[in-house]
Design a protein around this motif. Structure first.
Motif, mmCIF file in Angstrom:
data_model
loop_
_atom_site.group_PDB
_atom_site.id
_atom_site.type_symbol
_atom_site.label_atom_id
_atom_site.label_comp_id
_atom_site.label_asym_id
_atom_site.label_seq_id
_atom_site.Cartn_x
_atom_site.Cartn_y
_atom_site.Cartn_z
ATOM 1 N N SER A 151 31.692 28.887 -5.202
ATOM 2 C CA SER A 151 32.854 27.985 -5.290
ATOM 3 C C SER A 151 33.964 28.443 -4.347
ATOM 4 N N VAL A 169 32.299 22.851 -4.122
ATOM 5 C CA VAL A 169 30.990 23.212 -3.572
ATOM 6 C C VAL A 169 30.927 22.896 -2.075
ATOM 7 N N PHE A 187 23.608 28.506 -5.312
ATOM 8 C CA PHE A 187 24.956 28.416 -5.868
ATOM 9 C C PHE A 187 24.978 29.140 -7.207
ATOM 10 N N VAL A 202 25.900 20.196 -8.121
ATOM 11 C CA VAL A 202 25.388 21.289 -7.286
ATOM 12 C C VAL A 202 24.020 20.930 -6.711
ATOM 13 N N ILE A 209 20.446 26.638 -8.364
ATOM 14 C CA ILE A 209 21.415 27.336 -9.221
ATOM 15 C C ILE A 209 20.883 28.717 -9.582
#
Ligand SMILES: [Zn+2]
Length: 274
Positions: A151, A169, A187, A202, A209
């Motif tokens: 972030s 993002v 992310f 995302v 993730i």
């Protein structure tokens, strides 16, 4: 910068992220090992043998037997692959080191230690830190580590509107790309805090993730030996260790890193990218 880290373990979403992470790692390992057994195992022979046996202008009965034999061989190969995969998955001791909230003035020391130990790690960067530490961000890429978007400024994504989440993002993706020439593929949510809406944001950006399985809580500065023992003692095969190279005074993290790596290596672990 220090206040957000105190929420690090306060999120109820963390165990969800961890569970997903573990399953994902298991799945990746299984795929990798199945592919490996195809290369070194019996699959190439069977793949070649099967078409060769049925192309000959043999009598019908003989051809049928050959088809049956080829099918049986293919089944044996598939069974072998599953067995190889399960055995290797259980035995292969891999672990991933991840560093969050940088880059910072501590990051070059982390990079020096990783280099000396020939270990690659994943760096989950804050977009706002990339501008002030451009040289360090470039060095992370140059030395073969993996970039991760964490972030722009570490908000709790469950408090954000969809458009704010998206801009956190996207802004960070662009910033990291403009400085390092590379776009992160992964992310990690600040505090591990997410919901289905923000996870979709995302994933819609093409990002995977990333969770963790071992929280050293190094940000709370519990002492170097505590960080080492948490990292080493709680790691299981396929583990992802969470540490911090930014967000506050990280001298204890730096001091703990070399011993953590050496102890994990002594236990038979090899380091992989998360
Ligand atoms: Zn963080």
């Amino acid at each position: 910068m220090t206040e957000f880290v105190n929420k690090q373990s306060a999120t109820g979403d963390r165990s969800v992220a961890q569970g997903r992470s573990r399953r994902r790692i298991g799945a990746q390992l299984a795929v990798g090992l199945v592919a490996g057994s195809l290369v070194v195992g019996a699959a190439p022979q069977a793949g070649q043998a099967a078409p060769a046996t049925v192309t000959a202008a043999a009598p019908a009965a003989s051809a049928a037997r050959q088809v049956q034999a080829a099918e049986a061989a293919a089944l044996r190969v598939r069974t072998l692959e599953v067995a190889y995969s399960a055995a290797a998955k259980a035995k292969r001791k891999t672990v991933a080191l991840t560093f969050d909230d940088g880059p910072s003035k501590y990051t070059p020391q982390v990079l020096d230690i990783l280099k000396r130990n020939n270990v690659k790690a994943t760096f989950c960067m804050l977009g706002n830190n990339v501008g002030p530490y451009q040289k360090t961000a470039k060095r992370i890429v140059r030395e073969g580590h993996r970039l991760c978007n964490h972030s722009r400024n570490h908000p709790d994504f469950t408090d954000l509107s969809t458009s704010s989440a998206r801009s956190q993002v996207v802004w960070t993706q662009k910033k990291i790309k403009s400085v390092t020439g590379r776009s992160p593929q992964v992310f990690r949510f600040p505090y591990g805090a997410s919901n289905s809406r923000t996870r979709k944001v995302v994933r819609d950006q093409g990002l995977r993730i990333l969770g963790w399985t071992v929280d050293t809580r190094d940000w709370s500065r519990p002492g170097t030996s505590v960080i080492v023992s948490r990292a080493v003692g709680n790691t299981r095969p396929g583990g992802v260790i969470l540490m911090h190279d930014g967000g506050g005074n990280r001298s204890q993290t730096v001091a703990a890193l070399d011993k953590t790596i050496k102890k994990l290596k002594a236990k038979g672990y090899t380091f992989v990218l998360a």
